[in-house]
Motif scaffolding. Structure first.
Motif, PDB file in Angstrom:
ATOM      1  N   GLN A 324       0.749  -1.249  -0.120  1.00  0.00           N
ATOM      2  CA  GLN A 324       0.019   0.009  -0.038  1.00  0.00           C
ATOM      3  C   GLN A 324       0.775   1.242   0.041  1.00  0.00           C
ATOM      4  OE1 GLN A 324      -2.375  -0.820   3.561  1.00  0.00           O
ATOM      5  NE2 GLN A 324      -4.022  -1.914   2.585  1.00  0.00           N
ATOM      6  N   LEU A 325       1.980   1.127   0.742  1.00  0.00           N
ATOM      7  CA  LEU A 325       2.742   2.400   0.808  1.00  0.00           C
ATOM      8  C   LEU A 325       3.666   2.614  -0.440  1.00  0.00           C
ATOM      9  CD1 LEU A 325       4.190   1.929   4.407  1.00  0.00           C
ATOM     10  CD2 LEU A 325       2.868   3.572   3.641  1.00  0.00           C
ATOM     11  N   VAL A 326       3.953   1.466  -1.039  1.00  0.00           N
ATOM     12  CA  VAL A 326       5.070   1.715  -2.339  1.00  0.00           C
ATOM     13  C   VAL A 326       3.942   2.025  -3.691  1.00  0.00           C
ATOM     14  CG1 VAL A 326       4.977  -0.630  -3.131  1.00  0.00           C
ATOM     15  CG2 VAL A 326       7.024   0.647  -3.237  1.00  0.00           C
ATOM     16  N   THR A 327       2.589   1.930  -3.425  1.00  0.00           N
ATOM     17  CA  THR A 327       1.967   2.202  -4.602  1.00  0.00           C
ATOM     18  C   THR A 327       1.150   3.614  -4.382  1.00  0.00           C
ATOM     19  OG1 THR A 327       0.071   0.749  -3.647  1.00  0.00           O
ATOM     20  CG2 THR A 327       1.387  -0.205  -5.456  1.00  0.00           C
ATOM     21  N   GLY A 328       1.215   3.983  -3.264  1.00  0.00           N
ATOM     22  CA  GLY A 328       0.603   5.601  -2.784  1.00  0.00           C
ATOM     23  C   GLY A 328      -0.736   5.411  -2.483  1.00  0.00           C
ATOM     24  N   ARG A 329      -1.314   3.938  -2.348  1.00  0.00           N
ATOM     25  CA  ARG A 329      -2.657   3.808  -1.759  1.00  0.00           C
ATOM     26  C   ARG A 329      -2.769   3.921  -0.372  1.00  0.00           C
ATOM     27  NH1 ARG A 329      -1.937  -1.477  -4.565  1.00  0.00           N
ATOM     28  NH2 ARG A 329      -2.336  -2.548  -2.582  1.00  0.00           N
ATOM     29  N   ARG A 330      -1.507   4.134   0.215  1.00  0.00           N
ATOM     30  CA  ARG A 330      -1.596   4.561   2.008  1.00  0.00           C
ATOM     31  C   ARG A 330      -0.544   5.516   2.168  1.00  0.00           C
ATOM     32  NH1 ARG A 330      -2.640   0.505   7.096  1.00  0.00           N
ATOM     33  NH2 ARG A 330      -2.001   1.968   8.557  1.00  0.00           N
ATOM     34  N   GLN A 331      -0.649   6.545   2.693  1.00  0.00           N
ATOM     35  CA  GLN A 331       0.222   7.481   3.207  1.00  0.00           C
ATOM     36  C   GLN A 331       0.965   7.153   4.484  1.00  0.00           C
ATOM     37  OE1 GLN A 331       1.214   9.766   0.897  1.00  0.00           O
ATOM     38  NE2 GLN A 331      -0.003   8.819  -0.523  1.00  0.00           N
ATOM     39  N   PRO A 332       2.215   7.206   4.669  1.00  0.00           N
ATOM     40  CA  PRO A 332       2.903   6.812   5.861  1.00  0.00           C
ATOM     41  C   PRO A 332       2.644   8.216   6.903  1.00  0.00           C
ATOM     42  CG  PRO A 332       4.386   7.807   4.324  1.00  0.00           C
ATOM     43  CD  PRO A 332       3.153   7.794   3.540  1.00  0.00           C
ATOM     44  N   PRO A 333       2.852   7.728   8.060  1.00  0.00           N
ATOM     45  CA  PRO A 333       2.600   9.103   9.234  1.00  0.00           C
ATOM     46  C   PRO A 333       3.555  10.213   8.832  1.00  0.00           C
ATOM     47  CG  PRO A 333       3.817   7.070  10.070  1.00  0.00           C
ATOM     48  CD  PRO A 333       3.494   6.701   8.720  1.00  0.00           C
ATOM     49  N   PRO A 334       3.293  11.211   9.571  1.00  0.00           N
ATOM     50  CA  PRO A 334       4.306  12.373   9.423  1.00  0.00           C
ATOM     51  C   PRO A 334       5.941  12.231   9.366  1.00  0.00           C
ATOM     52  CG  PRO A 334       2.385  13.048  10.672  1.00  0.00           C
ATOM     53  CD  PRO A 334       2.438  11.518  10.580  1.00  0.00           C
ATOM     54  N   ASP A 335       6.217  11.089  10.281  1.00  0.00           N
ATOM     55  CA  ASP A 335       7.706  10.867  10.448  1.00  0.00           C
ATOM     56  C   ASP A 335       8.267   9.806   9.563  1.00  0.00           C
ATOM     57  OD1 ASP A 335       6.757   8.956  11.681  1.00  0.00           O
ATOM     58  OD2 ASP A 335       7.701   8.792  13.432  1.00  0.00           O
ATOM     59  N   GLY A 336       7.396   9.333   8.878  1.00  0.00           N
ATOM     60  CA  GLY A 336       7.731   8.106   7.829  1.00  0.00           C
ATOM     61  C   GLY A 336       7.733   6.603   8.320  1.00  0.00           C
ATOM     62  N   ILE A 337       7.559   6.751   9.671  1.00  0.00           N
ATOM     63  CA  ILE A 337       7.737   5.335  10.260  1.00  0.00           C
ATOM     64  C   ILE A 337       6.537   4.877  10.658  1.00  0.00           C
ATOM     65  CG2 ILE A 337       9.224   4.141  12.192  1.00  0.00           C
ATOM     66  CD1 ILE A 337      11.117   6.507  11.960  1.00  0.00           C
ATOM     67  N   THR A 338       6.381   3.466  10.538  1.00  0.00           N
ATOM     68  CA  THR A 338       4.948   2.677  11.175  1.00  0.00           C
ATOM     69  C   THR A 338       5.606   1.507  12.026  1.00  0.00           C
ATOM     70  OG1 THR A 338       3.683   3.357   9.133  1.00  0.00           O
ATOM     71  CG2 THR A 338       2.884   1.635  10.430  1.00  0.00           C
ATOM     72  N   THR A 339       5.197   1.522  13.183  1.00  0.00           N
ATOM     73  CA  THR A 339       5.736   0.515  13.923  1.00  0.00           C
ATOM     74  C   THR A 339       4.355  -0.534  14.209  1.00  0.00           C
ATOM     75  OG1 THR A 339       7.286   1.821  15.216  1.00  0.00           O
ATOM     76  CG2 THR A 339       6.758  -0.070  16.370  1.00  0.00           C
ATOM     77  N   LEU A 340       4.983  -1.625  13.914  1.00  0.00           N
ATOM     78  CA  LEU A 340       4.017  -3.238  14.006  1.00  0.00           C
ATOM     79  C   LEU A 340       4.304  -3.588  15.337  1.00  0.00           C
ATOM     80  CD1 LEU A 340       3.771  -4.100  10.507  1.00  0.00           C
ATOM     81  CD2 LEU A 340       2.266  -2.455  11.407  1.00  0.00           C
ATOM     82  N   ALA A 341       3.094  -3.964  16.255  1.00  0.00           N
ATOM     83  CA  ALA A 341       3.546  -4.572  17.449  1.00  0.00           C
ATOM     84  C   ALA A 341       3.648  -6.333  17.270  1.00  0.00           C
ATOM     85  CB  ALA A 341       2.135  -4.401  18.233  1.00  0.00           C
ATOM     86  N   THR A 342       4.379  -6.897  18.002  1.00  0.00           N
ATOM     87  CA  THR A 342       4.687  -8.132  18.169  1.00  0.00           C
ATOM     88  C   THR A 342       3.997  -8.762  19.139  1.00  0.00           C
ATOM     89  OG1 THR A 342       6.575  -7.852  19.601  1.00  0.00           O
ATOM     90  CG2 THR A 342       6.892  -7.904  17.143  1.00  0.00           C
ATOM     91  N   GLU A 343       3.723  -9.988  19.443  1.00  0.00           N
ATOM     92  CA  GLU A 343       3.121 -10.785  20.400  1.00  0.00           C
ATOM     93  C   GLU A 343       3.506 -12.056  20.807  1.00  0.00           C
ATOM     94  OE1 GLU A 343      -1.627 -12.378  20.541  1.00  0.00           O
ATOM     95  OE2 GLU A 343      -0.900 -11.606  18.793  1.00  0.00           O
ATOM     96  N   LEU A 344       3.631 -11.867  22.209  1.00  0.00           N
ATOM     97  CA  LEU A 344       4.322 -13.325  22.615  1.00  0.00           C
ATOM     98  C   LEU A 344       3.045 -14.435  22.450  1.00  0.00           C
ATOM     99  CD1 LEU A 344       6.180 -14.618  24.708  1.00  0.00           C
ATOM    100  CD2 LEU A 344       4.974 -14.001  26.602  1.00  0.00           C
ATOM    101  N   MET A 345       3.681 -15.481  22.236  1.00  0.00           N
ATOM    102  CA  MET A 345       2.790 -16.770  21.993  1.00  0.00           C
ATOM    103  C   MET A 345       3.154 -17.976  22.948  1.00  0.00           C
ATOM    104  SD  MET A 345       0.998 -15.329  19.402  1.00  0.00           S
ATOM    105  CE  MET A 345      -0.111 -16.875  18.885  1.00  0.00           C
ATOM    106  N   VAL A 346       2.678 -18.081  23.998  1.00  0.00           N
ATOM    107  CA  VAL A 346       3.073 -19.101  24.983  1.00  0.00           C
ATOM    108  C   VAL A 346       2.497 -20.391  24.440  1.00  0.00           C
ATOM    109  CG1 VAL A 346       3.086 -19.747  27.348  1.00  0.00           C
ATOM    110  CG2 VAL A 346       3.343 -17.341  26.706  1.00  0.00           C
ATOM    111  N   ARG A 347       3.540 -21.330  24.243  1.00  0.00           N
ATOM    112  CA  ARG A 347       2.969 -22.965  24.116  1.00  0.00           C
ATOM    113  C   ARG A 347       3.901 -23.718  24.936  1.00  0.00           C
ATOM    114  NH1 ARG A 347       3.442 -20.544  18.212  1.00  0.00           N
ATOM    115  NH2 ARG A 347       1.321 -19.915  17.863  1.00  0.00           N
TER     116      ARG A 347
END
Length: 359
Positions: A324-347
């Motif tokens: 989405q970002l590389v095609t311009g279908r979505r614009q990045p935040p003002p600082d250009g950085i999007t952080t995606l959360a990680t999740e602990l998976m206890v097994r």
């Protein structure tokens, strides 16, 4: 002989300009007209002349996707999601998608720069660099220069799973980062809460941003719990590759040294499978004798015996976002950085340490 744009227009009963608008996307075209053009494209077997379009537009529909190793599930999932999000919505809408070209760098700086040069020569319509960055000053300077040059020429660039680069403001360069530090921190906290104090760590290659972030998060949790535990565990940290054999060899080395530990954390899930193999070869049970944890939450984690405790990295979501970002279908935040959360998976591969193995 190849079908021309004019022939498609005549078949659909519209002007060549209307056909061009439908194929290029991003232009308002009435639904009925769009349907006629798409049907004509499919019936005539029209294929757009990509080099000609690239010359006219100064860029092409090609999006270069740089990965460290396409055989690695981490990159396969990421690139697959990205490619799926870039592709045409239907076979008939041949102009609505982008052609994703996957470039396998094997994680080498020279290959990374060489592919960027090739993509620049192809007037790529976008570039996505995935995976950890090699943190060498000379390479970082060269990479920054190459990315800035591409972006200055109108080629959007997305850095996915690596730190941002310092490029001039206003250039189309976006960054998608994973919270590797936070994920590693929560995983170490989980092991500490179970009662583990001597935790071996098979880290990724030194000098790679992903290795640095994950190891830093791991050590930060130990440091917060007890600085003495963190210092003790430093002696149980080994840098290795991201392959199964790296986990196997590193664990064998720790065992030969006679090190005492009740848990092992791997740089990624693939390394964790090698750790498991080395432990079981010595008759060590998991998790009864030693707990094992990985990172990434690759599909096979739920099928190992026992299922692997790990940290989920949102690879599919990141691939779609990068598209989405590389095609311009979505614009990045003002600082250009999007952080995606990680999740602990206890097994099942982690449990409280056996009393007999507690140091």
């Amino acid at each position: 002989m190849a079908v021309t744009l004019a022939e498609v227009a005549a078949h659909a009963g519209v002007s060549p300009a209307t056909v061009s608008r439908v194929l290029n996307g991003g232009y308002p075209v009435a639904g009925g007209t769009r349907t006629r053009v798409e049907r004509a494209v499919e019936e005539l077997g029209y294929v757009a002349n990509a080099p000609a379009r690239a010359l006219a537009a100064a860029t092409s529909d090609l999006v270069g996707v740089l990965v460290h190793d396409v055989a690695d599930s981490y990159f396969g999932i990421l690139a697959g999601a990205l490619q799926g999000a870039l592709g045409p919505e239907t076979p008939a809408r041949s102009g609505s998608g982008r052609l994703a070209v996957v470039c396998n760098t094997q994680g080498t700086p020279a290959a990374e720069l060489a592919y960027l040069t090739l993509l620049e020569g192809q007037r790529a319509g976008g570039v996505v660099l995935t995976g950890g960055a090699v943190e060498e000053v000379e390479h970082t300077v060269a990479l920054t220069t190459r990315v800035a040059r591409l972006a200055s020429a109108g080629t959007p660039v997305v850095l996915c799973g690596r730190p941002p680069l310092t490029v001039p403001d206003g250039l189309p360069v976006a960054t998608v980062v994973f919270d590797d530090h936070g994920g590693a921190f929560r995983l170490a906290e989980h092991l500490l809460a179970l009662g583990h104090r001597r935790i071996a760590y098979v880290a990724g290659p030194a000098g790679l941003s992903t290795s640095r972030e994950r190891l830093a998060g791991h050590r930060a949790a130990l440091e917060r719990f007890d600085p003495a535990v963190a210092e003790e565990c430093d002696t149980l940290t080994v840098h290795a590759g991201f392959e199964r054999s790296a986990g196997y060899d590193a664990t064998r080395a720790l065992l030969r040294r006679g090190e005492s530990f009740t848990a092992v954390v791997a740089a990624n899930d693939t390394v964790a499978t090698g750790i498991v193999a080395a432990l079981r070869e010595q008759g060590i049970r998991i998790p009864e004798d030693v707990s094992v944890a990985g990172f990434d939450d690759l599909p096979f984690c739920v099928d190992t015996a026992p299922p692997l405790t790990t940290v989920r990295v949102p690879l599919r979501e990141a691939g779609i976002l990068a598209a989405q970002l590389v095609t311009g279908r979505r614009q990045p935040p003002p600082d250009g950085i999007t952080t995606l959360a990680t999740e602990l998976m206890v097994r099942g591969s982690t449990a409280p340490p056996a009393a007999g193995r507690q140091p």
